[in-house]
Design a protein around this motif. Structure first.
Motif, PDB file in Angstrom:
ATOM      1  N   ASN A  99       0.844  -1.194   0.000  1.00  0.00           N
ATOM      2  CA  ASN A  99       0.000   0.000   0.000  1.00  0.00           C
ATOM      3  C   ASN A  99       0.876   1.239   0.000  1.00  0.00           C
ATOM      4  OD1 ASN A  99      -2.866  -1.098   0.408  1.00  0.00           O
ATOM      5  ND2 ASN A  99      -1.672  -2.189   1.936  1.00  0.00           N
ATOM      6  N   GLU A 101       2.495   4.922  -1.616  1.00  0.00           N
ATOM      7  CA  GLU A 101       1.900   6.220  -1.894  1.00  0.00           C
ATOM      8  C   GLU A 101       1.268   6.256  -3.287  1.00  0.00           C
ATOM      9  OE1 GLU A 101       4.851   5.340   0.036  1.00  0.00           O
ATOM     10  OE2 GLU A 101       5.981   6.884  -1.049  1.00  0.00           O
ATOM     11  N   ALA A 102       0.064   6.795  -3.365  1.00  0.00           N
ATOM     12  CA  ALA A 102      -0.666   6.902  -4.626  1.00  0.00           C
ATOM     13  C   ALA A 102      -0.750   8.361  -5.049  1.00  0.00           C
ATOM     14  CB  ALA A 102      -2.066   6.319  -4.482  1.00  0.00           C
ATOM     15  N   PHE A 103      -0.505   8.588  -6.340  1.00  0.00           N
ATOM     16  CA  PHE A 103      -0.519   9.939  -6.893  1.00  0.00           C
ATOM     17  C   PHE A 103      -1.642  10.039  -7.915  1.00  0.00           C
ATOM     18  CE2 PHE A 103       3.372  11.308  -4.923  1.00  0.00           C
ATOM     19  CZ  PHE A 103       4.046  10.121  -4.699  1.00  0.00           C
ATOM     20  N   PHE A 104      -2.435  11.085  -7.759  1.00  0.00           N
ATOM     21  CA  PHE A 104      -3.637  11.227  -8.577  1.00  0.00           C
ATOM     22  C   PHE A 104      -3.402  12.051  -9.838  1.00  0.00           C
ATOM     23  CE2 PHE A 104      -7.120   9.379  -6.265  1.00  0.00           C
ATOM     24  CZ  PHE A 104      -6.626   9.274  -4.979  1.00  0.00           C
TER      25      PHE A 104
ATOM     26  N   GLN B  31      -3.056  -0.724   6.899  1.00  0.00           N
ATOM     27  CA  GLN B  31      -1.599  -0.869   6.817  1.00  0.00           C
ATOM     28  C   GLN B  31      -0.861   0.433   6.554  1.00  0.00           C
ATOM     29  OE1 GLN B  31      -2.323  -3.598   3.650  1.00  0.00           O
ATOM     30  NE2 GLN B  31      -1.666  -5.384   4.831  1.00  0.00           N
ATOM     31  N   SER B  32      -1.536   1.389   5.940  1.00  0.00           N
ATOM     32  CA  SER B  32      -0.854   2.616   5.548  1.00  0.00           C
ATOM     33  C   SER B  32      -1.810   3.790   5.676  1.00  0.00           C
ATOM     34  CB  SER B  32      -0.330   2.502   4.112  1.00  0.00           C
ATOM     35  OG  SER B  32      -1.366   2.069   3.251  1.00  0.00           O
ATOM     36  N   PHE B  34      -2.440   8.108   4.995  1.00  0.00           N
ATOM     37  CA  PHE B  34      -2.051   9.217   4.128  1.00  0.00           C
ATOM     38  C   PHE B  34      -2.889  10.452   4.421  1.00  0.00           C
ATOM     39  CE2 PHE B  34       0.297   6.326   1.414  1.00  0.00           C
ATOM     40  CZ  PHE B  34      -0.387   5.130   1.536  1.00  0.00           C
ATOM     41  N   TYR B  36      -4.017  13.808   2.175  1.00  0.00           N
ATOM     42  CA  TYR B  36      -4.057  14.486   0.879  1.00  0.00           C
ATOM     43  C   TYR B  36      -4.651  15.875   1.071  1.00  0.00           C
ATOM     44  CZ  TYR B  36      -3.143  10.115  -1.663  1.00  0.00           C
ATOM     45  OH  TYR B  36      -2.570   8.974  -2.160  1.00  0.00           O
ATOM     46  N   LEU B  46      -0.920  14.368  -2.595  1.00  0.00           N
ATOM     47  CA  LEU B  46      -0.362  13.708  -1.431  1.00  0.00           C
ATOM     48  C   LEU B  46       0.592  14.648  -0.705  1.00  0.00           C
ATOM     49  CD1 LEU B  46      -0.022  11.043   0.187  1.00  0.00           C
ATOM     50  CD2 LEU B  46       1.879  10.506  -1.359  1.00  0.00           C
ATOM     51  N   PHE B  49       2.616  10.759   4.331  1.00  0.00           N
ATOM     52  CA  PHE B  49       2.264   9.368   4.513  1.00  0.00           C
ATOM     53  C   PHE B  49       3.004   8.849   5.733  1.00  0.00           C
ATOM     54  CE2 PHE B  49       6.249   7.628   2.968  1.00  0.00           C
ATOM     55  CZ  PHE B  49       6.695   8.601   2.074  1.00  0.00           C
ATOM     56  N   TYR B  51       3.498   5.017   8.101  1.00  0.00           N
ATOM     57  CA  TYR B  51       3.207   3.595   8.128  1.00  0.00           C
ATOM     58  C   TYR B  51       3.337   2.982   9.525  1.00  0.00           C
ATOM     59  CZ  TYR B  51       3.736   3.976   3.036  1.00  0.00           C
ATOM     60  OH  TYR B  51       3.611   4.342   1.716  1.00  0.00           O
ATOM     61  N   GLY B  92      -5.062   2.800   3.924  1.00  0.00           N
ATOM     62  CA  GLY B  92      -4.842   1.798   2.906  1.00  0.00           C
ATOM     63  C   GLY B  92      -4.820   0.380   3.441  1.00  0.00           C
TER      64      GLY B  92
END
Lengths: 113, 109
Positions: A99, A101-104, B31-32, B34, B36, B46, B49, B51, B92
């Motif tokens: 999981n 980091e996600a970037f949009f 588990q994670s 974030f 935004y 983002l 983050f 963990y 996440g």
């Protein structure tokens, strides 16, 4: 490094039609996920793909589908559009592990009339 | 019960003050975590983050995670007018992010 690219940026469709949205991830990112954002429901997960395989799917009807190609680009399709499908559709890319980091991308604004 | 809940806001803080944002989550297997930032008409960006339990600092931002309490927070120090935005907490698990409804922050000059 180029970001996540979504096309088209805006779409107007008629109820009952179908639509295909496209997403190109950041170079090197192999995981692509899709989200729907509406004022009432917020950001909701649609599905996630890695190596052309769907690894998770949200609680959306079967009219919503997606796929990923060997170059990691992804498309999502919505068939038999309903007025309630009007939303901002966001694609996010990330490295494939767990999981991360996600970037949009900038999103596709879909309006169903 | 919603998967991710945030303070409802809106939150108004004077320039230079600390903005404190809170988030709780229901899935202990998460588990994670974030944060935004989303400006009006834009996509989420983002900003932090985390963990593992504890604090993580990045510039004016500090994220705090307490898995036992299922709680995540974000502190914005020396708030600037450019920090005025909606802040989304995301959690996440299994390749999926679950988002809170967001807290809108307005920084008064």
């Amino acid at each position: 490094k180029a970001g996540v690219t979504q096309t088209p940026r805006y779409l107007i469709k008629t109820r009952g039609q179908q639509v295909t949205l496209s997403c190109s991830p950041i170079s090197g990112h192999r995981s692509v996920s899709w989200y729907q954002q509406t004022p009432g429901q917020g950001l909701q997960f649609l599905f996630e793909y890695f190596s052309e395989t769907q690894r998770n799917k949200g609680n959306f009807p079967g009219r919503f589908s997606g796929r990923q190609f060997s170059n990691s680009r992804s498309e999502m399709n919505v068939s038999t559009l309903e007025l309630g499908d009007s939303a901002l559709y966001l694609c996010a890319s990330s490295y494939p592990g767990g999981n991360t980091e996600a970037f949009f991308g900038q999103g596709t604004r879909l309006t169903v009339v | 019960q919603k998967e991710v809940e945030q303070n409802s806001g809106p939150l108004s803080v004077p320039e230079g003050a600390i903005a404190s944002l809170n988030c709780t989550y229901s899935d202990r297997g998460s588990q994670s975590f974030f944060w935004y930032r989303q400006y009006s008409g834009k996509s989420p960006e983002l900003i932090m983050f985390i963990y593992s339990n504890g604090d993580k600092e990045d510039g004016r931002f500090t994220a705090q995670l307490n898995k036992a309490s299922q709680y995540v927070s974000l502190l914005i120090r020396d708030s600037q007018p450019s920090d005025s935005a909606t802040y989304l907490c995301a959690v996440g698990r299994d390749y999926k992010l679950s988002f809170g409804a967001g807290t809108t922050v307005t920084v008064r000059a």
